[in-house]
Design a protein around this motif. Structure first.
Motif, PDB file in Angstrom:
ATOM      1  N   LEU A  63       1.016  -1.002   0.118  1.00  0.00           N
ATOM      2  CA  LEU A  63      -0.058   0.028   0.078  1.00  0.00           C
ATOM      3  C   LEU A  63       0.751   1.295   0.011  1.00  0.00           C
ATOM      4  N   ARG A  64       1.937   1.265   0.741  1.00  0.00           N
ATOM      5  CA  ARG A  64       2.757   2.496   0.712  1.00  0.00           C
ATOM      6  C   ARG A  64       3.602   2.648  -0.691  1.00  0.00           C
ATOM      7  N   ALA A  65       4.003   1.426  -1.351  1.00  0.00           N
ATOM      8  CA  ALA A  65       4.481   1.651  -2.722  1.00  0.00           C
ATOM      9  C   ALA A  65       3.370   2.196  -3.632  1.00  0.00           C
ATOM     10  N   ALA A  66       2.230   1.886  -3.278  1.00  0.00           N
ATOM     11  CA  ALA A  66       1.120   2.417  -4.089  1.00  0.00           C
ATOM     12  C   ALA A  66       0.767   3.801  -3.870  1.00  0.00           C
ATOM     13  N   GLY A  67       1.296   4.564  -2.962  1.00  0.00           N
ATOM     14  CA  GLY A  67       1.272   6.036  -2.781  1.00  0.00           C
ATOM     15  C   GLY A  67       0.475   6.195  -1.363  1.00  0.00           C
ATOM     16  N   ARG A  68       0.055   5.365  -0.691  1.00  0.00           N
ATOM     17  CA  ARG A  68      -1.054   5.322   0.382  1.00  0.00           C
ATOM     18  C   ARG A  68      -0.302   5.806   1.572  1.00  0.00           C
ATOM     19  N   SER A  69      -1.006   6.938   2.428  1.00  0.00           N
ATOM     20  CA  SER A  69      -0.523   7.519   3.822  1.00  0.00           C
ATOM     21  C   SER A  69      -0.569   6.273   4.783  1.00  0.00           C
ATOM     22  N   VAL A  70       0.231   6.838   5.821  1.00  0.00           N
ATOM     23  CA  VAL A  70       0.146   5.851   6.950  1.00  0.00           C
ATOM     24  C   VAL A  70      -1.347   5.875   7.624  1.00  0.00           C
ATOM     25  N   ASN A  71      -1.958   6.810   7.654  1.00  0.00           N
ATOM     26  CA  ASN A  71      -3.370   6.945   8.003  1.00  0.00           C
ATOM     27  C   ASN A  71      -4.185   5.981   7.288  1.00  0.00           C
ATOM     28  N   GLU A  72      -4.080   5.942   6.058  1.00  0.00           N
ATOM     29  CA  GLU A  72      -5.004   5.264   5.293  1.00  0.00           C
ATOM     30  C   GLU A  72      -4.454   3.524   5.451  1.00  0.00           C
ATOM     31  N   ILE A  73      -3.420   3.122   5.489  1.00  0.00           N
ATOM     32  CA  ILE A  73      -2.719   1.976   5.678  1.00  0.00           C
ATOM     33  C   ILE A  73      -3.235   1.385   7.039  1.00  0.00           C
ATOM     34  N   ALA A  74      -3.263   2.454   7.897  1.00  0.00           N
ATOM     35  CA  ALA A  74      -3.848   1.806   9.334  1.00  0.00           C
ATOM     36  C   ALA A  74      -5.066   1.560   9.372  1.00  0.00           C
ATOM     37  N   ALA A  75      -5.837   2.648   8.751  1.00  0.00           N
ATOM     38  CA  ALA A  75      -7.353   2.310   8.435  1.00  0.00           C
ATOM     39  C   ALA A  75      -7.592   0.907   7.769  1.00  0.00           C
ATOM     40  N   ARG A  76      -7.062   0.657   6.739  1.00  0.00           N
ATOM     41  CA  ARG A  76      -7.467  -0.358   5.779  1.00  0.00           C
ATOM     42  C   ARG A  76      -7.072  -1.917   6.595  1.00  0.00           C
ATOM     43  N   LEU A  77      -6.005  -1.613   7.295  1.00  0.00           N
ATOM     44  CA  LEU A  77      -5.510  -2.894   7.946  1.00  0.00           C
ATOM     45  C   LEU A  77      -6.052  -3.053   9.186  1.00  0.00           C
ATOM     46  N   GLY A  78      -6.632  -2.240   9.749  1.00  0.00           N
ATOM     47  CA  GLY A  78      -7.121  -2.119  11.278  1.00  0.00           C
ATOM     48  C   GLY A  78      -5.891  -2.431  12.211  1.00  0.00           C
ATOM     49  N   VAL A  79      -4.932  -1.551  12.108  1.00  0.00           N
ATOM     50  CA  VAL A  79      -4.183  -1.426  12.995  1.00  0.00           C
ATOM     51  C   VAL A  79      -3.686  -0.097  13.495  1.00  0.00           C
ATOM     52  N   ALA A  80      -2.870   0.026  14.325  1.00  0.00           N
ATOM     53  CA  ALA A  80      -2.603   1.347  15.071  1.00  0.00           C
ATOM     54  C   ALA A  80      -1.621   2.176  14.106  1.00  0.00           C
ATOM     55  N   LYS A  81      -1.765   3.550  14.180  1.00  0.00           N
ATOM     56  CA  LYS A  81      -1.085   4.152  13.378  1.00  0.00           C
ATOM     57  C   LYS A  81       0.319   4.215  13.428  1.00  0.00           C
ATOM     58  N   SER A  82       0.763   3.946  14.715  1.00  0.00           N
ATOM     59  CA  SER A  82       1.949   3.714  15.295  1.00  0.00           C
ATOM     60  C   SER A  82       2.586   2.369  14.368  1.00  0.00           C
ATOM     61  N   HIS A  90      10.602   3.131   6.479  1.00  0.00           N
ATOM     62  CA  HIS A  90      11.752   3.296   5.499  1.00  0.00           C
ATOM     63  C   HIS A  90      11.342   3.773   4.090  1.00  0.00           C
ATOM     64  N   LEU A  91      10.206   3.633   3.766  1.00  0.00           N
ATOM     65  CA  LEU A  91       9.694   3.880   2.406  1.00  0.00           C
ATOM     66  C   LEU A  91       9.150   5.322   2.468  1.00  0.00           C
ATOM     67  N   PRO A  92       9.476   6.249   1.408  1.00  0.00           N
ATOM     68  CA  PRO A  92       9.154   7.663   1.182  1.00  0.00           C
ATOM     69  C   PRO A  92       7.565   7.365   0.724  1.00  0.00           C
ATOM     70  N   LEU A  93       6.781   8.301   1.135  1.00  0.00           N
ATOM     71  CA  LEU A  93       5.375   8.330   0.580  1.00  0.00           C
ATOM     72  C   LEU A  93       5.560   8.404  -0.779  1.00  0.00           C
ATOM     73  N   ASP A  94       6.342   9.321  -1.427  1.00  0.00           N
ATOM     74  CA  ASP A  94       6.198   9.722  -2.742  1.00  0.00           C
ATOM     75  C   ASP A  94       7.677   9.117  -3.308  1.00  0.00           C
ATOM     76  N   PRO A  95       7.709   8.191  -4.241  1.00  0.00           N
ATOM     77  CA  PRO A  95       8.967   7.931  -4.675  1.00  0.00           C
ATOM     78  C   PRO A  95       9.792   8.937  -5.779  1.00  0.00           C
ATOM     79  N   ASP A  96       8.816   9.642  -6.376  1.00  0.00           N
ATOM     80  CA  ASP A  96       9.335  10.376  -7.041  1.00  0.00           C
ATOM     81  C   ASP A  96       9.463  11.843  -6.596  1.00  0.00           C
ATOM     82  N   ASP A  97      10.697  12.616  -7.163  1.00  0.00           N
ATOM     83  CA  ASP A  97      11.201  13.901  -6.425  1.00  0.00           C
ATOM     84  C   ASP A  97       9.844  14.928  -6.771  1.00  0.00           C
TER      85      ASP A  97
END
Length: 166
Positions: A63-82, A90-97
């Protein structure tokens, strides 16, 4: 002479593949005692990483590689944001500069919009206070500045000499 409790604890661990909590319950002894009796005996495979969610972690990375934010990932997977952050930090949100730069500029603009009114009011209040103080004090000549500097110097607390206790 061998300890019969140690032999029983080792048997429960090796033959019956029990966890430390189960051995404690069976033998009626404390956790530290069980660990001491089982020193050198590896835990059964089923007790390792009981809360591991390797599949969820892999999905978070996807999901992160697809450009999703931490908040979106946490909500989708049902885990805490932390937890989601720990998995993908270790993965940047946006791979392109270009996209990353656009996000930084947006963040900078939002910060400026939020704080600019506060900064202007603070700077105006500070300028007014400086003008008021200058009006009270008036002009200072060279002699006035020399006297003021000497007074400040004399008011400084001397540092204690080495070997002199307080």
């Amino acid at each position: 002479m061998t300890d019969p409790l140690a032999a029983e604890a080792r048997r429960l661990r090796v033959n019956e593949q029990l966890s430390v909590a189960e051995i404690r319950a069976r033998l009626g002894i404390g956790r530290d005692r069980v660990y001491a009796l089982l020193r050198g005996i590896p835990p059964p495979e089923w007790t390792r990483r009981p809360r591991a969610r390797d599949d969820a972690r892999a999905e978070a990375l996807r999901l992160r590689a697809a450009g999703r934010s931490v908040n979106e990932i946490a909500a989708r997977l049902g885990v805490a944001k932390s937890t989601a952050y720990q998995w993908v930090r270790h993965l940047p949100l946006d791979p392109d500069d270009a996209t990353a730069e656009r996000r930084r500029e947006h963040s900078k603009a939002m910060t400026e919009a939020r704080w600019s009114a506060y900064r202007e009011a603070r700077d105006a209040a500070q300028a007014a206070e400086h003008a008021r103080a200058a009006g009270v004090v008036g002009g200072l000549g060279e002699r006035d500045l020399l006297m003021l500097g000497a007074a400040i110097y004399w008011c400084e607390e001397p540092s204690p000499s080495p070997g002199v206790g307080r």
